[in-house]
Design a protein around this motif. Sequence first.
Motif, PDB file in Angstrom:
ATOM      1  N   SER A   1       1.697-139.437  19.827  1.00 13.32           N
ATOM      2  CA  SER A   1       1.831-138.928  18.470  1.00 13.32           C
ATOM      3  C   SER A   1       0.855-137.777  18.232  1.00 13.32           C
ATOM      4  O   SER A   1      -0.279-137.810  18.714  1.00 13.32           O
ATOM      5  N   VAL A   2       1.310-136.768  17.499  1.00 14.04           N
ATOM      6  CA  VAL A   2       0.401-135.698  17.062  1.00 14.04           C
ATOM      7  C   VAL A   2       0.177-135.786  15.549  1.00 14.04           C
ATOM      8  O   VAL A   2      -0.432-134.909  14.962  1.00 14.04           O
ATOM      9  N   ASN A   3       0.712-136.847  14.945  1.00 11.44           N
ATOM     10  CA  ASN A   3       0.454-137.172  13.540  1.00 11.44           C
ATOM     11  C   ASN A   3       0.941-136.122  12.551  1.00 11.44           C
ATOM     12  O   ASN A   3       0.265-135.796  11.584  1.00 11.44           O
ATOM     13  N   GLY A   4       2.116-135.565  12.785  1.00 12.66           N
ATOM     14  CA  GLY A   4       2.772-134.750  11.772  1.00 12.66           C
ATOM     15  C   GLY A   4       2.196-133.377  11.530  1.00 12.66           C
ATOM     16  O   GLY A   4       1.776-133.079  10.414  1.00 12.66           O
ATOM     17  N   LEU A   5       2.194-132.527  12.525  1.00  9.24           N
ATOM     18  CA  LEU A   5       1.767-131.136  12.357  1.00  9.24           C
ATOM     19  C   LEU A   5       2.859-130.410  11.580  1.00  9.24           C
ATOM     20  O   LEU A   5       3.954-130.183  12.091  1.00  9.24           O
ATOM     21  N   ALA A   6       2.594-130.063  10.315  1.00  7.83           N
ATOM     22  CA  ALA A   6       3.608-129.448   9.453  1.00  7.83           C
ATOM     23  C   ALA A   6       3.135-128.133   8.846  1.00  7.83           C
ATOM     24  O   ALA A   6       3.692-127.671   7.862  1.00  7.83           O
ATOM     25  N   VAL A   7       2.112-127.516   9.415  1.00 12.82           N
ATOM     26  CA  VAL A   7       1.609-126.229   8.928  1.00 12.82           C
ATOM     27  C   VAL A   7       2.413-125.124   9.601  1.00 12.82           C
ATOM     28  O   VAL A   7       2.437-125.032  10.835  1.00 12.82           O
ATOM     29  N   SER A   8       3.091-124.302   8.804  1.00 17.16           N
ATOM     30  CA  SER A   8       3.913-123.226   9.360  1.00 17.16           C
ATOM     31  C   SER A   8       3.080-122.305  10.234  1.00 17.16           C
ATOM     32  O   SER A   8       1.926-121.997   9.912  1.00 17.16           O
ATOM     33  N   GLY A   9       3.688-121.882  11.345  1.00 21.45           N
ATOM     34  CA  GLY A   9       3.012-120.945  12.225  1.00 21.45           C
ATOM     35  C   GLY A   9       3.543-120.990  13.638  1.00 21.45           C
ATOM     36  O   GLY A   9       4.424-121.777  13.981  1.00 21.45           O
TER      37      GLY A   9
END
Length: 102
Positions: free
Chosen positions: A68-76
């Motif tokens: 798991s990477v625990n929800g990386l949701a930062v645009s880029g």
Amino acid sequence: RIASLDEVAGSALDAKPSSGLATGRYAIRLNGGPACKWWRATTRKLVPGPCSKPVWSQIPTGSPWSTSVNGLAVSGSYDLFVEFRDRAGNSAAARRHFRVTS
């Protein structure tokens, strides 16, 4: 393009004669901007740091593996670095590019 990265997965095998995989790790770097930022899965945040010093997280050494990477949701735009080392000290690394559009 993805909206959120929740998990990274793959496979890793030690070539014969095999000493066995000892460690696996990954790092995710946000591209762009004047300084590097690395994803820290435990805090779910991008943290500044030297481009030459990734913020590593552990990967299970079985194959196939996932973590798991625990929800990386930062645009880029990002690069994923993966590295495995066997018990004999040999290492193999890979780098993949991806984009998050949240």
